[in-house]
Scaffold this motif. Structure first.
Motif, PDB file in Angstrom:
ATOM      1  N   GLN A  16      31.768 -48.934 -65.188  1.00 58.86           N
ATOM      2  CA  GLN A  16      33.138 -49.306 -65.375  1.00 58.86           C
ATOM      3  C   GLN A  16      33.552 -49.172 -66.709  1.00 58.86           C
ATOM      4  O   GLN A  16      34.386 -48.541 -67.214  1.00 58.86           O
ATOM      5  CB  GLN A  16      33.430 -50.823 -64.835  1.00 58.86           C
ATOM      6  CG  GLN A  16      34.835 -51.102 -64.767  1.00 58.86           C
ATOM      7  CD  GLN A  16      35.214 -52.476 -64.156  1.00 58.86           C
ATOM      8  OE1 GLN A  16      34.824 -52.403 -62.963  1.00 58.86           O
ATOM      9  NE2 GLN A  16      35.888 -53.336 -64.723  1.00 58.86           N
ATOM     10  N   VAL A  17      32.607 -49.924 -67.623  1.00 56.90           N
ATOM     11  CA  VAL A  17      32.775 -50.039 -69.145  1.00 56.90           C
ATOM     12  C   VAL A  17      31.487 -50.180 -69.464  1.00 56.90           C
ATOM     13  O   VAL A  17      30.503 -50.789 -68.709  1.00 56.90           O
ATOM     14  CB  VAL A  17      33.575 -50.929 -69.631  1.00 56.90           C
ATOM     15  CG1 VAL A  17      35.195 -50.513 -69.647  1.00 56.90           C
ATOM     16  CG2 VAL A  17      33.764 -52.210 -69.147  1.00 56.90           C
ATOM     17  N   LYS A  18      31.052 -50.001 -70.952  1.00 54.91           N
ATOM     18  CA  LYS A  18      29.999 -50.445 -71.222  1.00 54.91           C
ATOM     19  C   LYS A  18      29.354 -51.764 -70.951  1.00 54.91           C
ATOM     20  O   LYS A  18      30.131 -52.814 -71.377  1.00 54.91           O
ATOM     21  CB  LYS A  18      29.785 -50.116 -72.849  1.00 54.91           C
ATOM     22  CG  LYS A  18      28.329 -50.134 -73.255  1.00 54.91           C
ATOM     23  CD  LYS A  18      28.255 -50.030 -75.031  1.00 54.91           C
ATOM     24  CE  LYS A  18      27.147 -49.982 -75.363  1.00 54.91           C
ATOM     25  NZ  LYS A  18      27.301 -50.123 -77.039  1.00 54.91           N
ATOM     26  N   GLY A  19      28.368 -52.056 -70.324  1.00 53.57           N
ATOM     27  CA  GLY A  19      27.708 -53.380 -69.829  1.00 53.57           C
ATOM     28  C   GLY A  19      28.386 -53.848 -68.490  1.00 53.57           C
ATOM     29  O   GLY A  19      27.996 -55.107 -68.172  1.00 53.57           O
ATOM     30  N   PHE A  53      45.254 -55.775 -58.823  1.00 57.15           N
ATOM     31  CA  PHE A  53      44.780 -56.016 -60.415  1.00 57.15           C
ATOM     32  C   PHE A  53      45.490 -54.999 -60.966  1.00 57.15           C
ATOM     33  O   PHE A  53      45.529 -53.640 -60.613  1.00 57.15           O
ATOM     34  CB  PHE A  53      43.845 -56.076 -60.796  1.00 57.15           C
ATOM     35  CG  PHE A  53      42.820 -57.423 -60.435  1.00 57.15           C
ATOM     36  CD1 PHE A  53      43.253 -58.729 -60.796  1.00 57.15           C
ATOM     37  CD2 PHE A  53      41.515 -57.421 -59.861  1.00 57.15           C
ATOM     38  CE1 PHE A  53      43.162 -59.722 -60.430  1.00 57.15           C
ATOM     39  CE2 PHE A  53      41.053 -58.570 -59.257  1.00 57.15           C
ATOM     40  CZ  PHE A  53      41.664 -59.733 -59.557  1.00 57.15           C
ATOM     41  N   PRO A  54      46.285 -54.931 -62.330  1.00 54.32           N
ATOM     42  CA  PRO A  54      46.285 -53.602 -63.124  1.00 54.32           C
ATOM     43  C   PRO A  54      45.163 -52.771 -63.103  1.00 54.32           C
ATOM     44  O   PRO A  54      43.989 -53.596 -63.282  1.00 54.32           O
ATOM     45  CB  PRO A  54      46.926 -54.294 -64.371  1.00 54.32           C
ATOM     46  CG  PRO A  54      47.067 -55.795 -64.158  1.00 54.32           C
ATOM     47  CD  PRO A  54      46.441 -56.132 -62.997  1.00 54.32           C
ATOM     48  N   VAL A  55      45.163 -51.542 -63.595  1.00 59.85           N
ATOM     49  CA  VAL A  55      43.832 -50.918 -63.701  1.00 59.85           C
ATOM     50  C   VAL A  55      43.822 -50.019 -65.016  1.00 59.85           C
ATOM     51  O   VAL A  55      43.119 -49.167 -65.312  1.00 59.85           O
ATOM     52  CB  VAL A  55      43.600 -49.991 -62.491  1.00 59.85           C
ATOM     53  CG1 VAL A  55      43.265 -50.511 -61.222  1.00 59.85           C
ATOM     54  CG2 VAL A  55      44.866 -48.810 -62.453  1.00 59.85           C
ATOM     55  N   ASN A  56      44.661 -50.587 -65.914  1.00 58.87           N
ATOM     56  CA  ASN A  56      44.611 -49.908 -67.292  1.00 58.87           C
ATOM     57  C   ASN A  56      43.343 -50.226 -68.084  1.00 58.87           C
ATOM     58  O   ASN A  56      42.497 -50.952 -67.709  1.00 58.87           O
ATOM     59  CB  ASN A  56      45.579 -50.326 -68.068  1.00 58.87           C
ATOM     60  CG  ASN A  56      45.840 -51.950 -68.470  1.00 58.87           C
ATOM     61  OD1 ASN A  56      44.755 -52.614 -68.399  1.00 58.87           O
ATOM     62  ND2 ASN A  56      47.005 -52.445 -68.045  1.00 58.87           N
ATOM     63  N   GLU A  57      43.060 -49.712 -69.096  1.00 52.52           N
ATOM     64  CA  GLU A  57      42.003 -49.582 -69.863  1.00 52.52           C
ATOM     65  C   GLU A  57      41.307 -50.997 -70.238  1.00 52.52           C
ATOM     66  O   GLU A  57      40.650 -51.615 -70.345  1.00 52.52           O
ATOM     67  CB  GLU A  57      42.133 -48.783 -71.239  1.00 52.52           C
ATOM     68  CG  GLU A  57      40.545 -48.036 -71.574  1.00 52.52           C
ATOM     69  CD  GLU A  57      40.833 -47.000 -72.728  1.00 52.52           C
ATOM     70  OE1 GLU A  57      41.938 -46.635 -72.696  1.00 52.52           O
ATOM     71  OE2 GLU A  57      39.672 -46.706 -73.347  1.00 52.52           O
ATOM     72  N   ALA A 114      42.260 -53.726 -68.573  1.00 50.62           N
ATOM     73  CA  ALA A 114      41.909 -54.534 -67.459  1.00 50.62           C
ATOM     74  C   ALA A 114      40.392 -54.019 -66.921  1.00 50.62           C
ATOM     75  O   ALA A 114      39.644 -54.756 -66.707  1.00 50.62           O
ATOM     76  CB  ALA A 114      42.902 -54.090 -66.314  1.00 50.62           C
ATOM     77  N   ALA A 115      39.937 -52.731 -67.157  1.00 50.89           N
ATOM     78  CA  ALA A 115      38.670 -52.234 -66.731  1.00 50.89           C
ATOM     79  C   ALA A 115      37.751 -52.882 -67.635  1.00 50.89           C
ATOM     80  O   ALA A 115      36.596 -53.140 -67.515  1.00 50.89           O
ATOM     81  CB  ALA A 115      38.770 -50.819 -67.157  1.00 50.89           C
ATOM     82  N   ARG A 116      38.208 -53.425 -68.870  1.00 54.48           N
ATOM     83  CA  ARG A 116      37.353 -53.942 -69.802  1.00 54.48           C
ATOM     84  C   ARG A 116      37.278 -55.824 -69.752  1.00 54.48           C
ATOM     85  O   ARG A 116      36.285 -55.951 -70.177  1.00 54.48           O
ATOM     86  CB  ARG A 116      37.969 -53.829 -71.435  1.00 54.48           C
ATOM     87  CG  ARG A 116      36.998 -53.676 -72.464  1.00 54.48           C
ATOM     88  CD  ARG A 116      37.220 -53.102 -73.786  1.00 54.48           C
ATOM     89  NE  ARG A 116      38.728 -53.229 -73.780  1.00 54.48           N
ATOM     90  CZ  ARG A 116      39.305 -54.298 -74.596  1.00 54.48           C
ATOM     91  NH1 ARG A 116      38.970 -55.280 -74.894  1.00 54.48           N
ATOM     92  NH2 ARG A 116      40.623 -53.871 -74.728  1.00 54.48           N
ATOM     93  N   THR A 117      37.992 -55.905 -68.939  1.00 57.06           N
ATOM     94  CA  THR A 117      37.926 -57.568 -68.591  1.00 57.06           C
ATOM     95  C   THR A 117      38.021 -58.023 -67.386  1.00 57.06           C
ATOM     96  O   THR A 117      37.603 -58.997 -67.096  1.00 57.06           O
ATOM     97  CB  THR A 117      39.406 -58.245 -69.431  1.00 57.06           C
ATOM     98  OG1 THR A 117      40.471 -57.755 -68.918  1.00 57.06           O
ATOM     99  CG2 THR A 117      39.662 -57.936 -70.889  1.00 57.06           C
ATOM    100  N   ILE A 118      38.006 -57.314 -66.355  1.00 56.66           N
ATOM    101  CA  ILE A 118      38.120 -57.701 -64.975  1.00 56.66           C
ATOM    102  C   ILE A 118      36.950 -57.087 -64.306  1.00 56.66           C
ATOM    103  O   ILE A 118      36.926 -55.720 -64.126  1.00 56.66           O
ATOM    104  CB  ILE A 118      39.415 -57.253 -64.141  1.00 56.66           C
ATOM    105  CG1 ILE A 118      40.587 -57.886 -64.919  1.00 56.66           C
ATOM    106  CG2 ILE A 118      39.220 -57.769 -62.719  1.00 56.66           C
ATOM    107  CD1 ILE A 118      41.874 -57.641 -64.282  1.00 56.66           C
TER     108      ILE A 118
END
Lengths: 42, 350
Positions: B156-159, B256-260, B262-266
């Motif tokens: 999804q994102v790094k980590g 949920f929102p799916v912006n960048e 959101a991808a980094r925090t959810i």
């Protein structure tokens, strides 16, 4: 909104670690703006 | 009474000014963060997964109801004289290209109609190379790559990663990934239509043993590509290749929102949100496409199944049921044949 595409495609045999012309290669980079109909890979 | 009215006349403009200032400051902060994110991306720096308080608070918000409310508001019919002004303002704010719209602006009765507009003929020429996969949507390429390892994890994102099977459903025909990261391939023929499949069957049956030798078959890998659609983007989804869709799955869920950000925090963003999965086969084997909804874009229409609806009111326990509603497409084994570039679905406002 988001679209996630998952697909099978030819890949290099990892034991040879040599990429051939028949392998699938993405033609995009992260952050690229892309439009419908433009190639994401070949 | 006089004292009270004097107090109000002072407080109301003060409170309004304070609210406007606060919203302005929040917006400025957001713009600054977006710019920082863009600069980091340009430099090739990968932002790591980092849950925050906002993401936690979002879990308690009735996002599906908010989304439906937004859908209701955006479908209110606008007076004809007002329509071009509203749509031009929208296009300026979210960088839409109005010249591509298939109809004159005053023909779109509501913002919702304008949002799912079709495009003028020839606005999106398809890459003619038969060996290429084309983008199914307008947007930003968030992630792409090869799915590796027995867990078939997608980053999804790094980590933070999620499994492809959680996204597609446990009934998915997703091929197993072997130790060398190649995937199982149970067919050594191509098919794009029933007829072609029949022909290929003959080809396979009559082939010499050398041709059917597994060592001669190209090794197949599993790949993925995640495309994020911004508010100003064209919101219809097209077929990325000639393929046969054999099944549709609908996962109700959060919005949920799916912006960048959101991808980094959810965490598990794409597998917690409401989504529709189409699954089938293309000339190289397995193919699946998941359309993931968001707060603004709450519902998904399928052109191949016009009666199908998403983002409906639902009991909470049904929302997070891990078993999706599944519909196999007829005829069995082939399903619905789609050509590269065919319109498949659309994201609606709310």
């Amino acid at each position: 909104s988001t679209v996630v595409l998952i697909f099978q495609a030819p890949m290099s045999n990892s034991s040879k670690e040599v990429s051939s012309a028949s392998d699938f290669n993405f033609s995009v980079k992260r952050g690229d703006k892309i439009r419908v109909g433009e190639a994401i890979g070949r | 009474s006089t004292n009270s009215s004097e107090g109000n006349s002072f407080l109301v403009p003060g409170a309004t000014a304070a609210t406007i200032l606060m919203l302005g400051a929040l917006h400025a902060r957001r713009l600054y963060e977006d710019k920082k994110l863009e600069e980091a991306r340009d430099k090739g720096i990968d932002m790591e997964f980092k849950p925050d308080v906002k993401a936690t608070v979002m879990r308690f918000l009735p996002l599906r109801s908010i989304s439906r409310c937004w859908g209701y508001l955006s479908s209110i019919e606008l007076p004809i004289w007002l329509r071009p002004h509203v749509y031009k303002a929208w296009a300026r704010a979210f960088h839409s290209n109005l010249e591509e719209a298939s109809l004159p602006l005053d023909h779109y009765a509501s913002l919702r109609d304008f949002f799912v507009r079709s495009l003028k003929e020839g606005s999106r020429p398809m890459d003619a190379d038969p060996k290429c996969l084309v983008s199914p949507a307008d947007g930003i390429v968030m992630r792409f790559g090869e799915i590796k390892g027995a867990g078939a994890m997608i980053e999804q994102v790094k980590g933070f990663s999620y499994s492809a099977i959680s996204l597609l459903g446990t009934n998915s025909a997703l091929p197993l990934i072997k130790e060398d990261n190649s995937s199982e391939d149970d067919s050594c023929f191509e098919f794009t239509s029933k007829l072609e499949r029949k022909r290929s069957w003959w080809k396979v049956s009559l082939a010499s043993p050398e041709v059917r030798d597994p060592a001669q078959r190209p090794v197949k890998g599993l790949f993925y590509c995640v495309i994020y659609l911004g508010l100003g983007d064209y919101h219809r989804i097209h077929s990325p290749a000639d393929w046969n869709v054999s099944v549709r799955r609908h996962f109700p869920g959060r919005l949920f929102p799916v912006n960048e950000r959101a991808a980094r925090t959810i965490g598990n963003l794409y597998i917690e949100n409401e989504r529709v999965v189409l699954e089938g086969r293309w000339r190289e084997g397995f193919m699946a496409m998941a359309a993931v909804g968001a707060t603004n874009i709450g519902s998904i229409d399928l052109f191949i199944e016009p009666d199908f609806r998403t983002n409906r009111p639902m009991k909470t326990k049904l929302l997070f049921n891990s078993k999706p509603e599944e519909r196999p497409y007829e005829p069995t084994n082939t399903g619905v044949a789609l050509r590269k570039g065919d319109e498949v679905a659309a994201f609606n406002m709310g």
